[in-house]
Design a protein around this motif. Structure first.
Motif: not given
Length: 517
Positions: A330-337, A414-426
């Motif tokens: 859940m914190l991963a989603g907060l981080s992406l914003g 969440l994985v899609k949001a991370a990849m859209d933000a180029s946060a591959w590590w997340l």
């Protein structure tokens, strides 16, 4: 001034509240009334369980009506004491608060069904049901309040009542777990109160909608980053985020299993809700600056949580560490914003409320059938209870994020949001935590259910075994339905995320004419 009548329209609410407006505070009033009634009729303990079920059914009904009203009309608000906001204390409900409140009330009702077989005369004598009703009043108040000091008050209400539930039985392990729980929550509460005093000194108000209106005007000359960091630390401790998460697996294995189910399903989500409310709605600029820090905290919470679960042999401790790991997701989603990231975090929170409650109730049923919480002693449960094994398999898939259960879709979001933000590590951390969770629960299933028991199996049952299965099924069915038909919840989560990111509707509900809806 004789004969003059003061015009109070500019300072006070002059129009009476409608019956529909009372829905805003009904989820707080109902459990408080039933908790007081249970105390008054403390000599009629045999009726406490049924009375609590009636109260929680009324709570659920009010939350369904409130959710429907918010879904149709948008955020609604009711201000106490006749004073116009921001001077009067407001209860303000948007789709995020209404959704979390409805989910928590539904879970409490299911757990109350389980208590009819799990809480005996001793537990009732020591006030289990009044504590439970008081805790639900605090949980509902935290989700529905529009005032940040009252958020602190409702935190205190559910912490005090949860402490009472934690020590019910007065066993040595319970006292030890309660000590860790109380000390860390005291530290978090102190930080919360300090941050709130600091916030009042900066803004001169504690009304959340008023803070949203004033934040841009004070941002250049006020230390809002310090304030946001204090709230991140305080609510991070409440949510059991790394590195202040060790209190949860040290305490959640000690109470009665239905209490652990309530705690695992509800309490950490209130910390997540508070983080979303403060960092996304009140301090979005500061959240963006803290995004990388929150992201790495999320990764550490996810991975260390599931590694801790792998190292355990007690099913309750395993599930406690998995609660912590889910907090990291859940914190991963907060981080992406982003809207997709926050929406994924909201969907995952709903899923986590259901699945973690179900897992703890499953642990209780496994202990009943196998005589132990330890994987060293549990075995052969598949032959003993194929139906319980089928439920366990579905729940394991849900926690790991595998189809056809509810855990798949929020992780995809969440994985899609991370990849859209180029946060591959997340994105990689979310996938890795899911893989390790699959191994963890695969180990539980193989040892407890699939492994043969050479010495035969002695079933340890209760007088009402069907109530336990009914509670588990009541949680498992929505978990599967959300996995097969996720679109309605995704739509609600998207709307709730949009309401946080674009809070004009929330502010407008509070400062509408008369302060009402």
């Amino acid at each position: 001034m004789t004969g003059e009548v003061a015009d109070m329209a500019g300072a006070m609410i002059t129009t009476p509240a409608t019956a529909a407006d009372w829905l805003v505070i009904a989820p707080v009033i109902i459990p408080l009334i039933f908790g007081a009634l249970l105390l008054m009729f403390r000599h009629e303990m045999r009726w406490h369980g049924i009375a609590a079920l009636v109260g929680l059914a009324a709570l659920m009904g009010a939350e369904v009506a409130l959710f429907a009203r918010v879904l149709e009309h948008g955020p609604v608000s009711m201000t106490m004491g006749s004073w116009l906001p921001p001077f009067g204390i407001s209860f303000t409900v948007d789709l995020l608060g209404a959704t979390f409140a409805l989910t928590s009330g539904s879970i409490a009702f299911v757990c109350a069904v389980f208590t009819l077989r799990d809480i005996g005369v001793t537990g009732r004598r020591y006030g289990f049901y009044p504590f439970m009703m008081l805790m639900m009043a605090g949980v509902s108040g935290a989700f529905l309040t529009g005032d940040i000091f009252n958020l602190y008050v409702w935190f205190e209400v559910f912490v005090i009542s949860s402490f009472g539930l934690l020590i019910l039985g007065s066993e040595k392990a319970q006292i030890d777990g309660a000590s860790k729980y109380a000390i860390l929550n005291l530290v978090a509460t102190t930080l919360f109160l300090i941050a709130t005093a600091y916030l009042y000194g900066i803004f001169g108000t504690l009304n959340m909608a008023d803070i949203v209106r004033k934040a841009d005007g004070v941002r250049g000359g006020a230390p809002l980053m310090t304030l946001a960091t204090l709230y991140l630390l305080a609510f991070g401790m409440k949510a059991a985020a790394f590195p202040v998460n060790f209190w949860l697996p040290a305490s959640y294995h000690t109470p009665r299993i239905v209490v652990a189910a309530l705690f695992g399903g509800l309490l950490t989500k209130i910390g997540i809700y508070a983080l979303l409310r403060t960092l996304v709605m009140l301090f979005p600029v500061e959240r963006a600056a803290l995004a990388d820090l929150i992201g790495w905290v999320a990764v550490a919470t996810m991975i260390l949580g599931v590694l801790g679960a792998l190292a355990q042999s007690d099913t309750r401790r395993i599930f406690g560490f998995l609660v912590t790991s889910g907090v990291g997701v859940m914190l991963a989603g907060l981080s992406l914003g982003t809207e997709t990231g926050i929406s994924g975090a909201i969907f995952y929170a709903i899923h986590s409320m259901l699945i973690m409650t179900a897992l703890y109730l499953l642990a209780g049923m496994m202990k009943e059938r196998g005589g132990s919480f330890s994987l060293h002693e549990l075995s052969g449960l598949y032959r003993n209870s194929p139906f319980l094994a089928a439920i366990a398999l579905v729940l394991a898939a849900a926690v790991a994020g595998l189809p056809p259960a509810s855990g798949l879709w929020p992780k995809v979001m969440l994985v899609k949001a991370a990849m859209d933000a180029s946060a591959w590590w997340l994105a990689g951390a979310i996938l890795l935590s899911g893989f390790l969770t699959t191994i963890t629960l695969g180990r539980v299933f193989l040892l407890a259910f699939w492994r043969d028991h050479a010495g035969g199996h002695e079933t340890r049952g209760t007088a009402l075994p069907l109530l336990g299965y009914a509670a588990l099924v009541a949680l498992t069915v929505p978990i599967v339905v959300l996995g097969l038909f996720p679109e309605p919840v995704i739509r609600i989560a998207n709307m709730a995320a949009a309401g946080l990111l674009h809070s004009s509707g929330y502010v407008g509900a509070v400062f509408a004419a008369g302060g009402g809806s």
